[in-house]
Motif scaffolding. Structure first.
Motif, PDB file in Angstrom:
ATOM      1  N   GLU A   3      66.356  43.970  31.935  1.00 58.79           N
ATOM      2  CA  GLU A   3      66.052  45.222  32.619  1.00 58.79           C
ATOM      3  C   GLU A   3      64.555  45.382  32.901  1.00 58.79           C
ATOM      4  N   LEU A   4      63.713  44.555  32.263  1.00 56.53           N
ATOM      5  CA  LEU A   4      62.260  44.647  32.426  1.00 56.53           C
ATOM      6  C   LEU A   4      61.869  44.121  33.807  1.00 56.53           C
ATOM      7  N   ARG A   5      61.096  44.919  34.535  1.00 57.05           N
ATOM      8  CA  ARG A   5      60.674  44.545  35.881  1.00 57.05           C
ATOM      9  C   ARG A   5      59.288  43.893  35.815  1.00 57.05           C
ATOM     10  N   ILE A   6      59.255  42.625  36.208  1.00 55.77           N
ATOM     11  CA  ILE A   6      58.041  41.816  36.051  1.00 55.77           C
ATOM     12  C   ILE A   6      57.550  41.364  37.423  1.00 55.77           C
ATOM     13  N   ARG A   7      56.248  41.503  37.626  1.00 57.61           N
ATOM     14  CA  ARG A   7      55.605  40.946  38.821  1.00 57.61           C
ATOM     15  C   ARG A   7      54.700  39.810  38.381  1.00 57.61           C
ATOM     16  N   VAL A   8      54.833  38.652  39.017  1.00 56.25           N
ATOM     17  CA  VAL A   8      53.992  37.494  38.712  1.00 56.25           C
ATOM     18  C   VAL A   8      52.964  37.334  39.830  1.00 56.25           C
ATOM     19  N   VAL A   9      51.701  37.331  39.456  1.00 58.07           N
ATOM     20  CA  VAL A   9      50.598  37.146  40.403  1.00 58.07           C
ATOM     21  C   VAL A   9      49.836  35.896  39.999  1.00 58.07           C
ATOM     22  N   ASN A  10      49.708  34.965  40.922  1.00 61.85           N
ATOM     23  CA  ASN A  10      48.944  33.755  40.657  1.00 61.85           C
ATOM     24  C   ASN A  10      47.637  33.805  41.436  1.00 61.85           C
ATOM     25  N   VAL A  11      46.556  33.369  40.771  1.00 59.37           N
ATOM     26  CA  VAL A  11      45.218  33.389  41.363  1.00 59.37           C
ATOM     27  C   VAL A  11      44.727  31.949  41.512  1.00 59.37           C
ATOM     28  N   VAL A  12      44.431  31.557  42.736  1.00 60.08           N
ATOM     29  CA  VAL A  12      43.850  30.242  43.022  1.00 60.08           C
ATOM     30  C   VAL A  12      42.338  30.362  43.168  1.00 60.08           C
ATOM     31  N   ASP A  13      41.903  31.317  43.954  1.00 58.07           N
ATOM     32  CA  ASP A  13      40.487  31.544  44.242  1.00 58.07           C
ATOM     33  C   ASP A  13      39.986  32.622  43.291  1.00 58.07           C
ATOM     34  N   LEU A  14      39.275  32.215  42.253  1.00 51.86           N
ATOM     35  CA  LEU A  14      38.893  33.152  41.202  1.00 51.86           C
ATOM     36  C   LEU A  14      38.011  34.278  41.723  1.00 51.86           C
ATOM     37  N   MET A  15      37.231  34.005  42.747  1.00 53.61           N
ATOM     38  CA  MET A  15      36.301  35.020  43.218  1.00 53.61           C
ATOM     39  C   MET A  15      36.998  36.129  43.992  1.00 53.61           C
ATOM     40  N   ARG A  16      38.284  35.964  44.262  1.00 54.43           N
ATOM     41  CA  ARG A  16      39.040  37.071  44.878  1.00 54.43           C
ATOM     42  C   ARG A  16      39.143  38.264  43.946  1.00 54.43           C
ATOM     43  N   LEU A  17      38.937  38.041  42.655  1.00 54.39           N
ATOM     44  CA  LEU A  17      39.044  39.144  41.703  1.00 54.39           C
ATOM     45  C   LEU A  17      37.878  40.112  41.802  1.00 54.39           C
ATOM     46  N   GLN A  18      36.756  39.657  42.331  1.00 54.28           N
ATOM     47  CA  GLN A  18      35.608  40.541  42.462  1.00 54.28           C
ATOM     48  C   GLN A  18      35.813  41.506  43.630  1.00 54.28           C
ATOM     49  N   PRO A  19      35.174  42.665  43.587  1.00 54.69           N
ATOM     50  CA  PRO A  19      35.237  43.576  44.735  1.00 54.69           C
ATOM     51  C   PRO A  19      34.623  42.945  45.979  1.00 54.69           C
ATOM     52  N   ALA A  20      35.065  43.408  47.116  1.00 53.75           N
ATOM     53  CA  ALA A  20      34.607  42.831  48.380  1.00 53.75           C
ATOM     54  C   ALA A  20      33.099  42.953  48.548  1.00 53.75           C
ATOM     55  N   GLY A  21      32.497  43.982  47.991  1.00 58.68           N
ATOM     56  CA  GLY A  21      31.063  44.166  48.125  1.00 58.68           C
ATOM     57  C   GLY A  21      30.233  43.256  47.247  1.00 58.68           C
ATOM     58  N   GLU A  22      30.881  42.510  46.331  1.00 60.10           N
ATOM     59  CA  GLU A  22      30.136  41.666  45.405  1.00 60.10           C
ATOM     60  C   GLU A  22      30.282  40.176  45.691  1.00 60.10           C
ATOM     61  N   HIS A  23      31.270  39.809  46.463  1.00 62.08           N
ATOM     62  CA  HIS A  23      31.461  38.396  46.800  1.00 62.08           C
ATOM     63  C   HIS A  23      32.135  38.312  48.159  1.00 62.08           C
ATOM     64  N   PRO A  24      31.741  37.342  48.998  1.00 64.20           N
ATOM     65  CA  PRO A  24      32.386  37.225  50.314  1.00 64.20           C
ATOM     66  C   PRO A  24      33.891  37.056  50.247  1.00 64.20           C
ATOM     67  N   HIS A  25      34.416  36.480  49.157  1.00 66.00           N
ATOM     68  CA  HIS A  25      35.857  36.308  49.007  1.00 66.00           C
ATOM     69  C   HIS A  25      36.497  37.489  48.264  1.00 66.00           C
ATOM     70  N   GLY A  26      35.704  38.462  47.873  1.00 66.99           N
ATOM     71  CA  GLY A  26      36.226  39.558  47.068  1.00 66.99           C
ATOM     72  C   GLY A  26      37.329  40.333  47.762  1.00 66.99           C
ATOM     73  N   LEU A  27      38.249  40.815  46.946  1.00 68.55           N
ATOM     74  CA  LEU A  27      39.410  41.546  47.448  1.00 68.55           C
ATOM     75  C   LEU A  27      39.067  43.026  47.560  1.00 68.55           C
ATOM     76  N   ALA A  28      39.412  43.642  48.677  1.00 70.33           N
ATOM     77  CA  ALA A  28      39.196  45.081  48.841  1.00 70.33           C
ATOM     78  C   ALA A  28      40.002  45.845  47.793  1.00 70.33           C
ATOM     79  N   ASP A  29      39.486  46.967  47.364  1.00 74.09           N
ATOM     80  CA  ASP A  29      40.135  47.739  46.300  1.00 74.09           C
ATOM     81  C   ASP A  29      41.596  48.085  46.603  1.00 74.09           C
ATOM     82  N   PRO A  30      41.942  48.538  47.814  1.00 73.65           N
ATOM     83  CA  PRO A  30      43.354  48.852  48.065  1.00 73.65           C
ATOM     84  C   PRO A  30      44.270  47.629  47.884  1.00 73.65           C
ATOM     85  N   GLU A  31      43.794  46.446  48.292  1.00 69.07           N
ATOM     86  CA  GLU A  31      44.609  45.239  48.128  1.00 69.07           C
ATOM     87  C   GLU A  31      44.754  44.874  46.654  1.00 69.07           C
TER      88      GLU A  31
END
Length: 795
Positions: free
Chosen positions: A648-676
């Motif tokens: 019954e547990l609902r699980i979402r699996v997220v895999n990260v290839v590009d580590l710099m996507r974890l940073q905010p968009a304003g801190e790294h060119p590959h950074g992910l925008a906050d809404p995303e």
């Protein structure tokens, strides 16, 4: 040590060379001291002296002497020549000479070759808003800053690889010669093919002292020094003295002899490919430190001692005696003979300058992006593995990558612009398919038991990470492409070299005249989670932490979880410019999760939900994130347990290839925008993140994100030994059982409902421990585990 007795210069030629040398020395002293009054057209006053005296005089006159003599042989022989100086403190010399030859003014039109430009040249040196005191990226003709000592010779050899017409004159400071990286790089001459590579002319500059101590090689005696250099495979020629007239003749004659030797070696190799390796020439230049500067200051000797290292006259603004000595010093070069009333070099000096790109400050190899040709990169389809369903395989990711790199090598064979380097680990890292198309560069004895050795090999291995790094940097900085594979734990050996290259790229990115160069690509394998056999000494994933401290526009970090994502990442990195790409991937057999199409999409995104492993239907109770191949395996194994025992547990699996996507968009060119980011990881649900390296890096990258307080990271926490693969993750609480326990502990209301399941998970860890102590290998259900859940959606 042999000294060449010839005197090839006429009196007029010697006088002209000496005038040019005096001009370069004058300009060098002016840069260290003056704000204005560059031509000394009025008496020198304290207010014309910089308030903070920075820069280094000691090595500079010797570097100036070499520069003008190199100009002479360039003109005589029409040479394609670069100048690399290990004593980075010699920045005033290179600025002075490039200004004299005009290449500096062509690069910076606001610093023309006249009095106005000379004043600008002086003022900007080591001054706010100006240029650094080292041979920094701002100086035309440079590929080597020298702020950190030890890398000049390996950079020089990297530059001449596959550049058969190029000669690099490489000045090695006697202080730099005491470093480990420099000591290893003398062996580079055993990796040069005289038929297809250029030549390095090492010039060991023995001025006797470092900052405050004598230099070792200046004090060991000539016989011992000669034996050392001959043992390294060189034929050393000595130029020694403090009388400029005699040194000019000696240096001219010795350069002529050394260049004749180089031509003979190269021609012999072209005529006879089996000719034995000969000793390459080099020059030992022994001149006083701080030559032509003040001999004595305040009653103590300066010239010829360690006191000349930096600023010989330090109290010029406050001491009339020092100010007068400075003026006397500068006027001793007779600037009125060297520059006309407008401050332009007189024709006698201009006549000594090589033409156009033959000037060392304008050599296109020193701005390698001008010469770069894109690699021909094969389509990935021929190398991808078939993935009929997630968890198929297994394959060795780096072995499949080796086949791709083999064909990159083959596709670019005609251009000869791709090399692979590594510290004796190419085969160990499963890249040995390269030997189908090339051998390992080797120009020394070969025995019948040897394999894959050849003078013209394009894989370069030496058990010195420093030398590998230096070779590759020199190769990239002159416009070619390369790949560096290394055991993850020991790439730390080049930490400080990476610092210097990252700083170089950061600065050159702001200089429009510097053209982008191919990226520095690292493959780190034999990584922490699969070094159970070698033990604790081989277990360190911290290189990632080191590189992410550098500027965001330069650094990229990739953690492909399987074969196809590794292939996609590698192709992307090989096509890049001006980046340092760090790829961490395993070489051991492991599961494949994504087919090629899905892998390329996933890598293009940099991270994403694996819907086939998830059952959240858009509303998860928990997000299970992973970055790295082993963390991905353990996360999916934990998910399979949770879905079996807590359906019954609902699980979402997220895999990260590009580590710099974890940073905010304003801190790294590959950074992910906050809404995303919020859409992927939610803002209020627990996130259990299994990470390849030290867990606190993930917190550092995400600390500004909404919901950070719900983020719980597992990774390496310096728990290791010689053990089994699975025990490595158990010791660091990254194993599937502990990840499942983390979910139970952090999903609200789950702990009471899953108490029996949690107890079972705890028992499995204890059972594992007892089993490996008895059997020496992991439990069968761990060794043989496969993803058990049918694909529920697109991969």
């Amino acid at each position: 040590m042999e000294q060449v007795a010839d005197k090839p210069l006429t009196s007029d030629e010697a006088a002209a060379l000496d005038a040019y040398w005096r001009a370069a020395n004058y300009l060098s002293v002016g840069q260290i001291y003056l704000l204005d009054n560059a031509l000394l057209t009025r008496p020198l006053k304290a207010d014309s002296v910089k308030p903070r005296l920075l820069g280094h005089w000691g090595t500079t006159p010797g570097l100036n002497m070499i520069y003008v003599h190199l100009n002479r042989v360039i003109r005589l022989r029409d040479l394609d020549m670069m100048y690399i100086i290990g004593p980075g403190h010699g920045g005033p010399a290179i600025a002075a000479n490039t200004w004299l030859e005009g290449s500096y003014s062509e690069t910076y039109p606001d610093v023309p070759r006249d009095e106005h430009g000379m004043n600008h040249l002086f003022r900007q040196f080591s001054f706010p808003g100006g240029i650094p005191s080292h041979v920094a990226p701002e100086l035309p003709g440079s590929i080597h800053e020298g702020g950190e000592l030890g890398y000049s010779l390996s950079h020089a050899y990297g530059a001449v690889l596959d550049n058969p017409e190029l000669i690099v004159a490489c000045v090695i400071g006697d202080g730099e010669a005491e470093t480990g990286p420099l000591a290893a790089s003398w062996h580079s001459n055993k990796f040069i093919d005289p038929r297809t590579d250029g030549a390095v002319l090492p010039i060991l500059h023995l001025n006797g002292y470092k900052i405050a101590n004598p230099a070792v090689l200046a004090r060991i005696g000539e016989n011992e020094l000669t034996s050392l250099l001959e043992g390294y495979g060189h034929r050393p020629y000595l130029v020694s003295g403090d009388d400029p007239e005699l040194v000019h003749q000696q240096l001219a004659a010795t350069l002529d002899r050394a260049l004749d030797d180089i031509a003979d070696i190269q021609n012999e190799a072209k005529d006879d490919p089996d000719a034995p390796r000969r000793s390459w020439p080099m020059i030992v230049l022994r001149t006083p430190k701080g030559w032509t500067g003040p001999h004595e200051v305040d009653g103590v000797q300066v010239e010829g001692t360690w006191r000349a290292h930096q600023v010989p006259l330090s109290g010029v603004r406050t001491s009339p005696e020092h100010l007068a000595m400075l003026e006397t010093w500068m006027r001793s070069y007779r600037p009125e003979e060297l520059f006309d009333e407008q401050g332009r070099p007189v024709p006698r000096l201009l006549d000594l300058i090589p033409e156009g790109d033959r000037r060392m400050g304008s050599n296109p190899h020193a701005n390698g992006g001008l010469l770069t040709r894109d690699l021909e990169l094969p389509d990935l389809a021929a190398y991808a593995v078939d993935v009929p369903h997630p968890g198929s395989g297994p394959h060795e990711p780096t072995r499949m990558l080796g086949r791709y790199l083999r064909d990159v090598m083959r596709a670019n064979e005609s251009e000869r612009n791709f090399r692979v380097v590594g510290p004796d680990e190419t085969a160990s890292n499963r890249l040995d398919a390269l030997y189908d198309v090339t051998a390992k560069a080797w120009n020394a004895a070969v025995l019948p038991t040897d394999e894959h050795l050849a003078v013209d090999g394009r894989v370069m291995e030496i058990l010195s990470e420093h030398t590998c790094q230096g070779w590759l940097e020199g190769y990239l900085l002159t416009g070619r492409h390369g790949w560096f594979s290394c055991y993850e734990a020991f790439v730390h050996i080049v930490d400080s070299m990476v610092n210097q290259h990252a700083k170089w790229l950061k600065v050159t990115g702001k200089l429009p005249w510097r053209r982008p160069i191919p990226s520095l690509n690292y493959l780190l394998t034999s990584h922490v989670w699969r070094q159970d056999h070698n033990g604790f000494s081989h277990q360190d994933p911290g290189f990632i932490d080191h590189v992410v401290n550098k500027k965001a526009e330069v650094i990229r970090v990739y953690l492909p979880p399987d074969t196809n994502t590794l292939l996609s990442t590698a192709k992307h990195c090989l096509a890049g410019r001006d980046h340092i790409n760090v790829i961490v991937a395993g070489k051991s057999p492991q599961e494949d999760w994504l087919d090629l199409e899905a892998a390329e999409l996933h890598c293009a995104r940099g991270l994403g939900v694996w819907t086939w492993a998830s059952n959240d239907e858009g509303e998860p109770d928990v997000v299970m994130a992973c970055a790295g191949d082993v963390p991905t395996l353990e996360t999916l194994a934990a998910v399979s347990l949770l879905r079996e025992h807590l359906p019954e547990l609902r699980i979402r699996v997220v895999n990260v290839v590009d580590l710099m996507r974890l940073q905010p968009a304003g801190e790294h060119p590959h950074g992910l925008a906050d809404p995303e980011y919020d859409a992927l990881f939610t803002t209020d649900k627990p996130v259990i993140f299994a990470y390849h390296g030290y867990p606190w890096l993930i917190h550092r990258l995400t600390y500004r994100r909404t919901g950070h307080e719900h983020l719980h990271v597992r990774g390496y926490k310096e728990e290791g030994t010689t053990t089994t693969p699975f025990d490595m993750v158990v010791r660091n609480d990254l194993d599937r059982f502990h990840l499942a326990m983390d979910v139970i502990d952090r999903v609200p209301g789950l702990a009471q409902r899953a108490v029996a399941f949690r107890q079972w998970l705890t028992d499995q860890r204890a059972r594992h421990h007892a089993y490996i102590l008895e059997h020496g290998e992991d439990l069968p259900e761990i060794r043989d585990w496969h993803w058990p859940i049918p694909e529920a959606g697109p991969s």
